[in-house]
Structure formats: structure tokens, C-alpha cells
Scaffold this motif. Structure first.
Motif, PDB file in Angstrom:
ATOM      1  N   LEU A 139     -24.693  12.158 -18.412  1.00 15.89           N
ATOM      2  CA  LEU A 139     -26.151  12.216 -18.540  1.00 15.89           C
ATOM      3  C   LEU A 139     -26.733  11.370 -17.429  1.00 15.89           C
ATOM      4  O   LEU A 139     -26.445  10.168 -17.338  1.00 15.89           O
ATOM      5  N   ILE A 140     -27.534  12.002 -16.571  1.00 19.83           N
ATOM      6  CA  ILE A 140     -28.085  11.350 -15.391  1.00 19.83           C
ATOM      7  C   ILE A 140     -29.602  11.419 -15.490  1.00 19.83           C
ATOM      8  O   ILE A 140     -30.169  12.513 -15.568  1.00 19.83           O
ATOM      9  N   GLY A 141     -30.259  10.265 -15.500  1.00 17.89           N
ATOM     10  CA  GLY A 141     -31.690  10.229 -15.728  1.00 17.89           C
ATOM     11  C   GLY A 141     -32.502   9.820 -14.524  1.00 17.89           C
ATOM     12  O   GLY A 141     -32.058   9.051 -13.673  1.00 17.89           O
ATOM     13  N   GLY A 142     -33.726  10.363 -14.466  1.00 11.84           N
ATOM     14  CA  GLY A 142     -34.761   9.916 -13.554  1.00 11.84           C
ATOM     15  C   GLY A 142     -36.019   9.667 -14.366  1.00 11.84           C
ATOM     16  O   GLY A 142     -36.007   9.756 -15.596  1.00 11.84           O
ATOM     17  N   ALA A 179     -21.665  21.445 -28.286  1.00  7.97           N
ATOM     18  CA  ALA A 179     -22.839  21.464 -27.417  1.00  7.97           C
ATOM     19  C   ALA A 179     -24.109  21.087 -28.166  1.00  7.97           C
ATOM     20  O   ALA A 179     -24.985  20.426 -27.605  1.00  7.97           O
ATOM     21  N   GLU A 180     -24.221  21.488 -29.430  1.00  6.99           N
ATOM     22  CA  GLU A 180     -25.405  21.118 -30.212  1.00  6.99           C
ATOM     23  C   GLU A 180     -25.501  19.605 -30.352  1.00  6.99           C
ATOM     24  O   GLU A 180     -26.585  19.022 -30.267  1.00  6.99           O
ATOM     25  N   ARG A 181     -24.349  18.958 -30.538  1.00  9.19           N
ATOM     26  CA  ARG A 181     -24.368  17.498 -30.671  1.00  9.19           C
ATOM     27  C   ARG A 181     -24.654  16.828 -29.329  1.00  9.19           C
ATOM     28  O   ARG A 181     -25.347  15.809 -29.275  1.00  9.19           O
ATOM     29  N   VAL A 182     -24.119  17.394 -28.253  1.00  9.82           N
ATOM     30  CA  VAL A 182     -24.441  16.861 -26.922  1.00  9.82           C
ATOM     31  C   VAL A 182     -25.925  17.025 -26.641  1.00  9.82           C
ATOM     32  O   VAL A 182     -26.593  16.103 -26.122  1.00  9.82           O
ATOM     33  N   LEU A 183     -26.492  18.184 -26.994  1.00  5.88           N
ATOM     34  CA  LEU A 183     -27.919  18.423 -26.784  1.00  5.88           C
ATOM     35  C   LEU A 183     -28.765  17.438 -27.586  1.00  5.88           C
ATOM     36  O   LEU A 183     -29.748  16.882 -27.067  1.00  5.88           O
ATOM     37  N   ALA A 184     -28.403  17.217 -28.846  1.00  2.00           N
ATOM     38  CA  ALA A 184     -29.164  16.281 -29.675  1.00  2.00           C
ATOM     39  C   ALA A 184     -29.116  14.874 -29.085  1.00  2.00           C
ATOM     40  O   ALA A 184     -30.127  14.153 -29.040  1.00  2.00           O
ATOM     41  N   PHE A 185     -27.940  14.474 -28.622  1.00  2.00           N
ATOM     42  CA  PHE A 185     -27.776  13.158 -28.008  1.00  2.00           C
ATOM     43  C   PHE A 185     -28.620  13.060 -26.737  1.00  2.00           C
ATOM     44  O   PHE A 185     -29.315  12.056 -26.499  1.00  2.00           O
ATOM     45  N   ALA A 186     -28.584  14.117 -25.912  1.00  7.61           N
ATOM     46  CA  ALA A 186     -29.345  14.108 -24.660  1.00  7.61           C
ATOM     47  C   ALA A 186     -30.845  14.102 -24.922  1.00  7.61           C
ATOM     48  O   ALA A 186     -31.607  13.434 -24.209  1.00  7.61           O
ATOM     49  N   THR A 187     -31.273  14.817 -25.951  1.00  9.33           N
ATOM     50  CA  THR A 187     -32.698  14.866 -26.287  1.00  9.33           C
ATOM     51  C   THR A 187     -33.192  13.488 -26.705  1.00  9.33           C
ATOM     52  O   THR A 187     -34.276  13.037 -26.290  1.00  9.33           O
ATOM     53  N   TYR A 244     -31.772  10.645 -25.861  1.00 12.86           N
ATOM     54  CA  TYR A 244     -31.692   9.794 -24.670  1.00 12.86           C
ATOM     55  C   TYR A 244     -32.871  10.048 -23.730  1.00 12.86           C
ATOM     56  O   TYR A 244     -33.418   9.120 -23.127  1.00 12.86           O
ATOM     57  N   ALA A 245     -33.284  11.307 -23.608  1.00 14.13           N
ATOM     58  CA  ALA A 245     -34.337  11.670 -22.659  1.00 14.13           C
ATOM     59  C   ALA A 245     -35.705  11.141 -23.074  1.00 14.13           C
ATOM     60  O   ALA A 245     -36.556  10.868 -22.215  1.00 14.13           O
ATOM     61  N   ARG A 246     -35.939  11.017 -24.368  1.00 11.24           N
ATOM     62  CA  ARG A 246     -37.232  10.499 -24.863  1.00 11.24           C
ATOM     63  C   ARG A 246     -38.420  11.203 -24.200  1.00 11.24           C
ATOM     64  O   ARG A 246     -39.314  10.583 -23.621  1.00 11.24           O
ATOM     65  N   GLY A 247     -38.415  12.502 -24.301  1.00 10.00           N
ATOM     66  CA  GLY A 247     -39.535  13.288 -23.806  1.00 10.00           C
ATOM     67  C   GLY A 247     -39.388  13.795 -22.392  1.00 10.00           C
ATOM     68  O   GLY A 247     -40.186  14.640 -21.941  1.00 10.00           O
TER      69      GLY A 247
END
Length: 295
Positions: free
Chosen positions: A38-41, A57-65, A67-70
Motif C-alpha cells: 500500500l503506497i500513499g500520497g 481481495a475483499e479483506r485487502v480492499l477493506a484494509f486499504a479503504t 488506510y486511505a481515509r477518504g
């Protein structure tokens, strides 16, 4: 390929920071679990790899969502093989899926065959692949794709033929981080998907050239497809093994030795050189691939 495979579950509890706003979920040396990034800007987050099948993938997506905080989400995959890309359907409508053109062609042309092949690896793998739908990427590029995440540009770059026709590396220049996919593994013999007549696109010779180019980029951190993160020496270690495989295979081939004998002798030599490495079954496929290649 091995048939007794533990359940390939992505364990998100092991996620760790390796640079500012850059996480890796390590594969814990579990077969068919890739290292996930996961690489953020300031504006967006890029997810690298999906895990095997929609549940992972659903769990990765939930984790990324979370982490992304919008922030906006992007997804990319280093190549089309199932544990890296066969969860992309879970990101549809939630993230923009970006890959290189050769990888997109691999997925369209060979994805269905690989899905059936991997389902044959055992019940746990087949269960993870239940409900897989092969989805087309949203964005397909040809040469290099610079993805601006906001204050951080991530470079997606096809390498040309190596482990597959569609290999792609992901570079985070400001952090000195390189995601290689299965061009590189740690503590494991190089994975040669040499499955004639169905798939013979892997090239040991071109793979060596790819490794030379990646080494010339001097990354500080290498995130392999599988295994522990390491420094740039890992790139040289993989290249040196591939050169050993090429040289020892060709020396025997040129002496008119039978292919089975070449396999046996080179396998023994490779294990003697790297007794601690796993994935010994891949040595034979590498030798047979190189028996068919010419300079």
C-alpha cells in the motif's frame, strides 16, 4: 507445482511500515500468498497485488479503504498469475485498476487456463478461487506509467519478457522501494512457469537481462513476490542463480547429454549451491526452459 498447500490466506495483522506512508503486508512464507503493498500520497493510495481470490481481495480492499481515509484508491498487479491478480473483481468500482498492455493480454489470453490449473492444486486453493471473475483493467498503458498520488509519484514499468510476458515492476523513487513480483523471490529457487505446450513464455535468458536492468536502478529496498524484504543484493543473487542455471544447462546440452540427465545434474548442483532454498521443483522447469532457449 506442489499440491499440499496450506490455506493461502493474506494475514493483514502483519502489515508494517517500510517508509513514509508505505506499508507491506508480508506473505509470511506461505505458498500462494504474495507480498502486498500500500503506497500513499496526499490524494490517493495504490494497492499492489490482490491476494488469491475474492475473499482475500475483499479483506485487502477493506484494509486499504480504512488506510486511505477518504483518499482515492488505485490497484495494480505485477503480473497476471492467480495469487497476484485473481482478486481484482473485488476492487471493481472501488479502485482504478492500472496495468501494462502485455499483462492485460496475458490475463485475457491465459487467465482462464491458469484458473483451472490452480484449482487443481488442492481443495484449499480451489476454495479460495470460488467465484473468481477475470476483469479487464480500467487503464492499460504501453511504456511507463507515472501515477501521481499527490506529492508522490509511483512509476509502473513493464520489464519485457522474463518470468512472464507481462511482468511489471513498481518503483517508489522517493522511498527507494522496488516491487518486483515473481521476477524475484527470497530464499527460493526462481519460479519458472514452463508448462509446454500450454505456456512457454517464460525466458531464462531475458530474465537475466531484466535483473541486470533492475540492479542498475540501485533500489534501497526490494519487495519480492514472495519471501522476506531485502536490499539490492537480492537482485544480484537471483541473477547469479539464473546465470548458473543457464551456464550449467548449456554446457551439458552442448555435449549432447540427454535432457533428463541435464536436469538431474543441474538440479543437484543448484541444491548444493543453495541447500537452504525452497521450491526445488522449479529447478527442473528452469533447466527444461533453458534447454529450449538459444543465445
Amino acid at each position: 507445482m506442489p499440491t499440499a498447500i496450506p490455506d493461502p490466506i493474506v494475514d493483514l495483522g502483519d502489515a508494517r511500515d517500510i517508509a513514509r506512508d508505505l506499508l507491506v503486508v508480508p506473505n509470511r512464507n506461505v505458498d500462494l500468498v504474495p507480498n502486498i503493498g500500500l503506497i500513499g500520497g496526499t490524494d490517493a493510495v495504490l494497492v499492489v497485488e490482490t491476494g488469491l481470490g475474492p475473499d482475500n481481495a475483499e479483506r485487502v480492499l477493506a484494509f486499504a479503504t480504512e488506510y486511505a481515509r477518504g483518499r482515492r484508491l488505485y490497484l495494480t498487479t505485477t503480473h497476471f498469475h492467480p495469487e497476484h491478480a485473481f482478486g481484482a473483481q473485488s476492487f471493481a468500482g472501488r479502485a482504478t485498476y492500472v496495468v501494462n498492455r502485455a499483462q492485460a493480454a496475458d490475463l485475457a489470453g491465459k487467465g482462464r487456463g491458469y484458473l483451472e490449473m490452480f484449482r487443481g492444486l488442492g481443495e484449499t486453493v480451489a476454495r479460495r478461487l470460488d467465484g473468481v471473475e477475470l476483469v479487464a483493467p480500467d487503464v492499460v498503458y504501453d511504456d511507463t506509467y507515472d501515477l501521481d498520488l499527490g506529492g508522490r509519484v509511483v512509476r509502473l514499468r513493464p520489464t519485457g519478457r522474463g518470468h512472464s510476458l507481462g511482468d511489471q515492476v513498481v518503483t517508489v523513487p522517493d522511498a527507494g522501494v522496488l516491487f518486483t513480483g515473481d521476477l524475484v523471490e527470497t530464499g527460493q529457487f526462481a519460479i519458472f512457469p514452463w508448462f509446454p505446450p500450454h505456456d512457454t513464455d517464460v525466458s531464462g535468458l531475458r530474465w537475466i537481462e531484466v535483473m541486470r536492468r533492475l540492479s542498475a536502478g540501485h533500489p534501497d529496498v526490494v519487495v519480492p513476490g514472495h519471501g522476506d524484504l531485502d536490499g539490492p543484493r537480492l537482485l544480484d543473487e537471483v541473477r547469479e542463480y539464473l546465470e548458473l542455471l543457464r551456464d550449467e544447462t548449456w554446457r551439458r546440452r552442448d555435449s549432447a547429454m540427454s535432457e533428463d540427465t541435464i536436469v538431474a545434474e543441474v538440479r543437484a548442483l543448484a541444491i548444493e549451491r543453495h541447500p537452504e532454498w525452497t521450491g526445488r521443483d522449479w529447478i527442473e522447469r528452469g533447466v527444461r526452459c533453458l534447454c529450449a532457449e538459444h543465445a
